[in-house]
Design an enzyme around this catalytic site. Structure first.
Site, short mmCIF file in Angstrom:
data_model
loop_
_atom_site.label_atom_id
_atom_site.label_comp_id
_atom_site.label_asym_id
_atom_site.label_seq_id
_atom_site.Cartn_x
_atom_site.Cartn_y
_atom_site.Cartn_z
N ARG A 224 71.07 18.11 11.36
CA ARG A 224 70.62 18.27 9.83
C ARG A 224 71.97 18.48 8.89
NH1 ARG A 224 66.55 16.39 11.00
NH2 ARG A 224 64.70 17.24 10.73
N HIS A 272 70.48 8.38 9.25
CA HIS A 272 69.42 9.50 9.76
C HIS A 272 68.53 8.36 10.70
CE1 HIS A 272 66.87 13.25 9.36
NE2 HIS A 272 66.84 12.85 10.43
P1 NAP Z 1 64.66 22.66 19.87
O1 NAP Z 1 64.01 22.08 21.13
O2 NAP Z 1 63.88 23.73 19.27
O3 NAP Z 1 65.98 23.18 20.33
C1 NAP Z 1 66.82 24.19 19.57
C2 NAP Z 1 68.07 24.65 20.29
O4 NAP Z 1 68.82 25.20 19.36
C3 NAP Z 1 67.80 25.77 21.37
O5 NAP Z 1 68.51 25.37 22.71
C4 NAP Z 1 68.03 27.03 20.75
O6 NAP Z 1 68.39 28.06 21.68
C5 NAP Z 1 69.33 26.45 19.84
N1 NAP Z 1 69.39 27.58 18.94
C6 NAP Z 1 68.68 27.73 17.70
N2 NAP Z 1 69.23 28.69 17.02
C7 NAP Z 1 70.44 29.10 17.73
C8 NAP Z 1 71.44 29.91 16.97
N3 NAP Z 1 71.23 30.69 15.90
N4 NAP Z 1 72.18 29.97 17.95
C9 NAP Z 1 72.51 29.26 19.19
N5 NAP Z 1 71.66 28.37 19.58
C10 NAP Z 1 70.68 28.26 18.91
O7 NAP Z 1 64.91 21.69 18.87
P2 NAP Z 1 65.11 19.97 19.50
O8 NAP Z 1 63.63 19.30 19.34
O9 NAP Z 1 66.07 19.93 20.20
O10 NAP Z 1 65.56 19.45 18.03
C11 NAP Z 1 66.88 19.89 17.40
C12 NAP Z 1 67.10 19.37 15.98
O11 NAP Z 1 67.39 18.07 16.07
C13 NAP Z 1 66.04 19.30 15.29
O12 NAP Z 1 65.52 20.37 14.53
C14 NAP Z 1 66.05 18.30 13.89
O13 NAP Z 1 66.61 18.86 12.98
C15 NAP Z 1 67.40 17.16 14.86
N6 NAP Z 1 66.70 15.99 15.00
C16 NAP Z 1 67.39 14.92 14.18
C17 NAP Z 1 66.85 13.69 14.43
C18 NAP Z 1 67.86 12.62 14.01
O14 NAP Z 1 67.14 11.27 13.97
N7 NAP Z 1 69.02 12.67 13.49
C19 NAP Z 1 65.88 13.19 15.20
C20 NAP Z 1 65.19 14.54 15.78
C21 NAP Z 1 65.45 15.62 15.47
P3 NAP Z 1 67.47 28.78 22.57
O15 NAP Z 1 67.11 27.40 23.67
O16 NAP Z 1 67.74 29.82 23.27
O17 NAP Z 1 66.15 28.94 21.79
C1 GLV Z 2 63.97 13.75 12.63
O1 GLV Z 2 65.01 14.04 11.89
C2 GLV Z 2 63.27 14.65 13.11
O2 GLV Z 2 63.21 15.85 13.08
O3 GLV Z 2 62.41 14.32 13.99
#
Ligand code: NAP
Ligand code: GLV
Length: 309
Positions: A224, A272
């Site tokens: 983000r 994005h």
């Molecule tokens: P997720 O499964 O919730 O994973 C989040 C990770 O971040 C976990 O490993 C978590 O640690 C870690 N984390 C959270 N807070 C932290 C902190 N304060 N310190 C250290 N580590 C921390 O999320 P995801 O599904 O992988 O998605 C991640 C993000 O990608 C989304 O929230 C979204 O904003 C972004 N995204 C972007 C796109 C794009 O097109 N650019 C597409 C999809 C998503 P733990 O494992 O220990 O809980």
């Molecule tokens: C895209 O940014 C998502 O959060 O799926």
């Protein structure tokens, strides 16, 4: 019981079509809608108007149309009795890893640089990096980050991951918690941010963080825009500490015309697009949670209101 789609700026037609194709009898509404609001128990949302949920007194679940839920969590008037859920999907996960691999390889082989040289008709071969020269640090090794880290490790990179909690990912060394952040950053020649946006992670890509990276490190933000302090990134590139950045997400999207990122020669901008949820791929998961709401069952992919992700 009814489901409502709520979004500002996203076309709801493919969502409505995919849901109706899967379940023609679904009582599906698209906001704004004048039908009886008491019947709505499930909201599927992306960038909803803040405060809108109080119009629906019997809401039991608010589901994000994507992986991130920051657009929901920032609403100060979230209903206390509604669970918040999100989407996970193997295509979304695969696409994110493909995109990160492309950005990493683009950096190693200087393709963005040669695109500029091409425009200037300038033949200028440069030293390039090999996979074995580079350690990649993935901030956030959840659903997306863990797969990105594994794929990069499979390609031969040394890969480290940073998360709140300890975990096992084959081929990836995990650093956990704030106390290990400095050690994690110190070896990250390429830093990929895949954290969720929360109070703790807002502005985490700042001058202090960048200074802890090795000289010439490269930054990739696909999470983000509000993780990044824009001016700090530009300063650290212009003073020569960082070699550049690839950014897919921004504080304001679309990125404003006058923003300095557009014209910075060492910053690549994409709109994005790293990984986009395909409605057809996730409607089964959404309908499964809809049924679970109706049957008062435990929901899938529930977000922790305390952690914010
Ligand atoms: P997720 O499964 O919730 O994973 C989040 C990770 O971040 C976990 O490993 C978590 O640690 C870690 N984390 C959270 N807070 C932290 C902190 N304060 N310190 C250290 N580590 C921390 O999320 P995801 O599904 O992988 O998605 C991640 C993000 O990608 C989304 O929230 C979204 O904003 C972004 N995204 C972007 C796109 C794009 O097109 N650019 C597409 C999809 C998503 P733990 O494992 O220990 O809980
Ligand atoms: C895209 O940014 C998502 O959060 O799926």
């Amino acid at each position: 019981m009814a489901m409502i789609l709520i979004s500002q700026g996203r076309d709801m037609t493919p969502w409505a079509e995919a849901l109706k194709e899967k379940r023609p009898e679904l009582d599906l509404r698209v906001y704004p809608d004048d039908s009886n609001k008491e019947e709505v128990a499930f909201a599927l949302v992306w960038n909803h108007p803040l405060g809108v949920f109080k119009e629906f007194p019997n809401l039991k679940c608010i589901s994000s149309m994507g992986a991130g839920v920051d657009h929901i969590m920032k609403d100060p008037e979230l209903p206390a009795n509604a669970a918040i859920t999100r989407v996970t999907d193997e295509n979304l996960t695969r696409d994110m890893a493909d995109f990160c691999v492309a950005l990493v390889m683009n950096h190693l082989r200087g393709l963005a640089f040669y695109k500029m040289q091409e425009a200037a008709h300038d033949w200028q071969p440069r030293h390039y990096l090999n996979i074995s020269d580079v350690t990649i640090g993935v901030m956030g090794v959840g659903v997306l980050g863990a797969h990105v880290a594994s794929q990069l490790s499979n390609l031969g990179f040394k890969v480290n991951g940073w998360a709140r909690s300890k975990k096992m990912i084959e081929g990836v060394e995990i650093f956990s918690g704030d106390t290990m952040l400095g050690d994690f950053l110190a070896t990250s020649d390429i830093l990929i941010c895949l954290l969720p946006l929360t109070k703790e992670t807002t502005d985490i890509l700042n001058r202090d963080t960048f200074q802890k990276l090795p000289k010439n490190a490269f930054v990739i933000n696909v999470a983000r825009g509000a993780h990044l302090v824009d001016a700090d990134l530009i300063e650290m590139i212009d003073t020569g500490h960082l070699s550049g950045a690839s950014l897919d997400v921004f504080r304001q999207e679309p990125l404003p015309e006058e923003h300095p990122f557009w014209s910075h020669p060492k910053i690549n901008v994409t709109p994005h697009i790293a990984s986009v949820t395909e409605p057809k791929a996730v409607v089964s998961l959404i309908l499964e949670n809809y049924d679970r709401v109706r049957n008062n069952e435990h929901l899938l992919n529930v977000v922790s209101p305390q952690k914010g992700y």
